[in-house]
Design an enzyme around this catalytic site. Structure first.
Site, mmCIF file in Angstrom:
data_model
loop_
_atom_site.group_PDB
_atom_site.id
_atom_site.type_symbol
_atom_site.label_atom_id
_atom_site.label_comp_id
_atom_site.label_asym_id
_atom_site.label_seq_id
_atom_site.Cartn_x
_atom_site.Cartn_y
_atom_site.Cartn_z
ATOM 1 N N CYS A 63 0.860 -1.183 0.000
ATOM 2 C CA CYS A 63 0.000 0.000 0.000
ATOM 3 C C CYS A 63 0.895 1.232 0.000
ATOM 4 O O CYS A 63 1.737 1.396 0.889
ATOM 5 C CB CYS A 63 -0.903 -0.004 1.238
ATOM 6 S SG CYS A 63 -2.204 1.225 1.166
ATOM 7 N N HIS A 64 0.755 2.067 -1.014
ATOM 8 C CA HIS A 64 1.621 3.234 -1.161
ATOM 9 C C HIS A 64 1.276 4.316 -0.141
ATOM 10 O O HIS A 64 0.094 4.570 0.110
ATOM 11 C CB HIS A 64 1.491 3.821 -2.572
ATOM 12 C CG HIS A 64 2.018 2.945 -3.641
ATOM 13 N ND1 HIS A 64 3.307 3.040 -4.125
ATOM 14 C CD2 HIS A 64 1.439 1.926 -4.326
ATOM 15 C CE1 HIS A 64 3.489 2.134 -5.074
ATOM 16 N NE2 HIS A 64 2.374 1.452 -5.210
ATOM 17 N N GLU A 99 -7.454 2.910 2.144
ATOM 18 C CA GLU A 99 -7.409 3.877 3.240
ATOM 19 C C GLU A 99 -8.801 4.107 3.825
ATOM 20 O O GLU A 99 -8.976 4.163 5.048
ATOM 21 C CB GLU A 99 -6.820 5.210 2.752
ATOM 22 C CG GLU A 99 -5.320 5.213 2.566
ATOM 23 C CD GLU A 99 -4.840 4.463 1.339
ATOM 24 O OE1 GLU A 99 -3.620 4.260 1.197
ATOM 25 O OE2 GLU A 99 -5.684 4.076 0.498
ATOM 26 N N ASP A 113 -14.616 -1.659 21.097
ATOM 27 C CA ASP A 113 -13.824 -1.735 22.329
ATOM 28 C C ASP A 113 -14.433 -0.872 23.437
ATOM 29 O O ASP A 113 -14.418 -1.262 24.609
ATOM 30 C CB ASP A 113 -12.391 -1.282 22.039
ATOM 31 C CG ASP A 113 -11.510 -1.359 23.272
ATOM 32 O OD1 ASP A 113 -11.309 -2.481 23.781
ATOM 33 O OD2 ASP A 113 -11.030 -0.297 23.724
#
Length: 302
Positions: A63-64, A99, A113
């Site tokens: 992933c760039h 992203e 969470d």
């Protein structure tokens, strides 16, 4: 890592969604009233999601790293479901789908969470890419069979049979991929009069696109711009500015190309470099988005 050096930087947008489902209405009430023991779920999850978007390339192979220009994280409550929407913008050579999805995942996981101490039935559902835009993937399936082309190679050595043409044939092949038939393919010497006469002959209702390759440099025999410029009735400077900028990012001498572009009558005329590499770079920089101008030239709106 995938080689993206041939791609152009464009505005890329991706929108991803995720859903956090709780098991009781009391959990939704606590979220809305900001009464979760660990803190404000919306703000903590948003902060985590924004960081997740920025750190995607650190965590996901191949992933760039991207210059993220804008990120938005919004929420919508529907019954026991909290829907998360993450929108990411960049101006770069590759998209931001991962992203956006990573941001949605981290946002949802942070919510999970924070909510699990008061709701053991909370779960994450449906992390998915909603939409994306930008780049050539939006245009890759377009075909242009209504456009007919002519390709002319300008080269003393090729005309004399001392060298083989690669650039003209490359143009013909690349046009074919777009569904564009090349009706004429010819080779000329680097002579102003010959190039002018051929341009006048080929510009008409039969050819909507005419591409010359060769003769755009600075050697004494490079005369294609001198031949074509006086004939152009509607010059389009942005075409060659775009092609030269694309080339300059890949080799230091692209700025020396003197190619011109514009309409002669109803035919769009382009003048490309004489090298195969130069031609391929110009085609990558300009096509297929350039072909949109044929609609605009007929009076249609953008």
């Amino acid at each position: 890592m995938v080689n993206i050096t041939k791609k152009s930087s464009t505005l890329r947008i991706a929108i991803a969604t995720a859903t956090v489902k709780v098991s009781k209405q009391e959990t939704i009430a606590a979220v809305e009233q900001r009464k979760i023991p660990k803190g404000d779920v919306f703000e903590f999850a948003r902060a985590a999601g924004l960081l997740g978007v920025k750190k995607t390339s650190d965590l996901i192979p191949d992933c760039h790293p991207l210059p993220i220009e804008y990120t938005s994280i919004t929420y919508e409550i529907d019954g026991l479901n909290i829907h998360i929407t993450v929108e990411v913008h960049t101006i770069y050579k590759t998209g931001v789908e991962v992203e956006a999805m990573h941001g949605a995942s981290i946002t949802a996981l942070t919510m999970y969470d924070m909510l699990k101490p008061i709701d053991k039935g909370v779960e994450i559902q449906n992390i998915r890419l909603l939409e994306k835009s930008g780049g050539k993937s939006d245009l890759k399936n377009l075909q242009f069979p209504d456009i007919k082309a002519a390709v002319v190679v300008c080269s003393d050595s090729i005309f004399a049979g001392k060298a083989q043409d690669t650039s003209g044939k490359a143009i013909v092949g690349l046009l074919e991929q777009l569904g564009i038939e090349t009706l004429k393919y010819e080779i000329l010497p680097d002579e102003v009069d010959s190039i002018k006469e051929k341009a006048i002959e080929l510009c008409g209702i039969e050819h909507q696109l005419l591409i010359f390759t060769g003769g755009t440099g600075l050697s004494p025999r490079d005369v294609t711009p001198e031949a074509i410029s006086p004939l152009i009735e509607r010059k389009i400077d942005g075409i060659m500015e775009t092609a030269r900028r694309y080339g300059q990012e890949r080799m230091p001498y692209a700025m020396l190309s003197r190619g011109v572009a514009g309409f002669i009558g109803e035919t769009l005329v382009l003048t490309f470099p004489g090298s195969k590499t130069g031609v391929e770079e110009y085609m990558s920089a300009l096509f297929p988005q350039l072909l949109h101008l044929f609609k605009i030239n007929k009076g249609q709106k953008h």
